[in-house]
Design an enzyme around this catalytic site. Structure first.
Site, PDB file in Angstrom:
ATOM      1  N   ASP A 149     -19.200   2.898  13.073  1.00  6.50           N
ATOM      2  CA  ASP A 149     -17.981   3.087  12.085  1.00  6.50           C
ATOM      3  C   ASP A 149     -17.369   1.774  11.739  1.00  6.50           C
ATOM      4  OD1 ASP A 149     -15.222   3.825  11.238  1.00  6.50           O
ATOM      5  OD2 ASP A 149     -15.070   5.416  12.688  1.00  6.50           O
TER       6      ASP A 149
ATOM      7  N   VAL B 101      -5.980  -0.435   2.350  1.00  5.82           N
ATOM      8  CA  VAL B 101      -5.317  -1.608   2.066  1.00  5.82           C
ATOM      9  C   VAL B 101      -6.954  -2.049   1.552  1.00  5.82           C
ATOM     10  CG1 VAL B 101      -6.992  -3.824   3.211  1.00  5.82           C
ATOM     11  CG2 VAL B 101      -5.079  -2.675   4.182  1.00  5.82           C
TER      12      VAL B 101
ATOM     13  N   GLU C  84       0.956  -1.419   0.114  1.00  9.12           N
ATOM     14  CA  GLU C  84       0.265   0.263  -0.363  1.00  9.12           C
ATOM     15  C   GLU C  84       0.444   1.076   0.260  1.00  9.12           C
ATOM     16  OE1 GLU C  84      -1.400   1.490   3.647  1.00  9.12           O
ATOM     17  OE2 GLU C  84      -1.349  -0.648   4.366  1.00  9.12           O
TER      18      GLU C  84
ATOM     19  N   LYS D 233      -5.396  -2.928  13.459  1.00 14.07           N
ATOM     20  CA  LYS D 233      -4.635  -2.237  14.372  1.00 14.07           C
ATOM     21  C   LYS D 233      -5.098  -1.792  15.571  1.00 14.07           C
ATOM     22  CE  LYS D 233      -4.254   1.191  10.354  1.00 14.07           C
ATOM     23  NZ  LYS D 233      -4.704   0.445   9.642  1.00 14.07           N
TER      24      LYS D 233
ATOM     25  N   SER E 107     -13.851   0.187   8.969  1.00 13.08           N
ATOM     26  CA  SER E 107     -13.640   0.620   8.185  1.00 13.08           C
ATOM     27  C   SER E 107     -13.585  -0.621   6.417  1.00 13.08           C
ATOM     28  CB  SER E 107     -12.120  -0.396   8.337  1.00 13.08           C
ATOM     29  OG  SER E 107     -11.102  -0.253   7.042  1.00 13.08           O
ATOM     30  N   ALA E 108     -13.731  -0.176   5.384  1.00 13.41           N
ATOM     31  CA  ALA E 108     -14.030  -0.821   4.795  1.00 13.41           C
ATOM     32  C   ALA E 108     -13.694  -1.624   4.244  1.00 13.41           C
ATOM     33  CB  ALA E 108     -13.734   0.474   3.487  1.00 13.41           C
TER      34      ALA E 108
END
Length: 304
Positions: A139, A107, A25, A160, A141-142
């Protein structure tokens, strides 16, 4: 080939010849650390992949073009531009391409572009996941949704540690994403080697990982595979210390009204500040460790 995609000639040749390639990335370059440390780290990761038998393909969006494999000059450009580069997730991709702008891939977008380029494996630091308090903020993450629908294997040190790891595992289970622990039965927690949570399966060699990748492809399963690789013992941080720091950082984020895609960069920067840079050093070492495993797995995969 996608008309918006540019594949670096070395990467294109390796893919065409069935040689091992590992995607990387670019958010870690533009948003992960200051210049020139970001460029030095990115080039070091690429070299580690070469040293372990694979071709690196750092991924980004430059001038509206999807790039699979960057030159040193392009990595330098991203490093110098830093946080002025948009952090690009799936929802940003079409607009950035249409407007001819730059984007540092998360990511999610690294998986998307790697898949377009025919690269089956990707090394990163940690994935995003379900944020703490997501039962009220929603919330999530995609990254998790991308793992559910894009057939790329992601090697990381777990989600994380700023996230709700238990809910992250539940989300992945619901979406049929296998979570593998490399030489461990426990989910690593990014800065630390254990979280007290179980992964789906333990695997002990790159060859074993590669075989699972091949069977996943042969079965026609569309989801990705999440490989969790614990940070090396000598760089693992004290769990009580890092969790106290994360709680402090989350409290400050809530007080300041930080939300959405600004949350993770804020929390990671705050954790770095509170730990005096120890967390960044750990982050760099776990990325190096993941790059080694991904390259060895890619090499084993190409032999099957």
């Amino acid at each position: 080939m996608n008309k918006y995609l540019d594949i670096n000639p070395e990467v294109a040749q390796a893919v065409a010849q069935g040689k091992p390639v590992v995607a990387l990335e670019s958010t870690i370059i533009s948003h992960g650390m200051p210049y020139p440390q970001n460029v030095e780290t990115a080039l070091r990761v690429e070299q580690i992949i070469r040293d372990n038998g694979a071709v690196p393909a750092t991924i980004a969006i430059l001038g509206g073009r999807l790039k699979a494999g960057l030159t040193k000059e392009e990595i330098e450009y991203l490093g110098k531009k830093g946080q002025d580069v948009i952090k690009a997730s799936r929802r940003d991709l079409a607009a950035l391409v249409a407007k001819g702008e730059d984007g540092a891939t998360t990511v999610t977008t690294t998986m998307m572009i790697a898949h377009m380029a025919g690269i089956p494996i990707f090394a990163t630091g940690g994935i995003g996941g379900v944020h703490r308090g997501a039962e009220t903020t929603m919330d999530v993450s995609a990254d998790l949704e991308e793992l559910a629908q894009t057939g790329v294997t992601v090697v990381c040190a777990g989600a994380k540690a700023i996230l709700d790891l238990k809910l992250t595992l539940e989300y992945l289970e619901t979406h049929g994403v296998p979570v593998l622990g490399y030489q461990t039965e426990e989910l690593p927690a990014f800065y630390t080697r254990t979280s007290g949570l179980q992964v789906d399966y333990r695997v002990d060699t790159p060859e074993e990982l590669a075989k699972i990748m091949k069977v996943q492809r042969d079965l026609g399963l569309k989801s990705g595979i999440l490989v969790t690789n614990p940070i090396p013992q000598e760089y693992s941080m004290d769990a009580d210390r890092i969790n106290a720091v994360i709680d402090q950082a989350i409290q400050e984020a809530n007080e300041k009204g930080i939300h959405g895609k600004e949350t993770t960069p804020f929390l990671l920067a705050k954790v770095k500040e509170i730990t005096g840079g120890d967390s960044l050093d750990a982050n760099i070492q776990l990325v190096f460790n993941n790059a080694r495993l991904a390259a060895r797995t890619a090499a084993a995969y190409c032999k099957l």
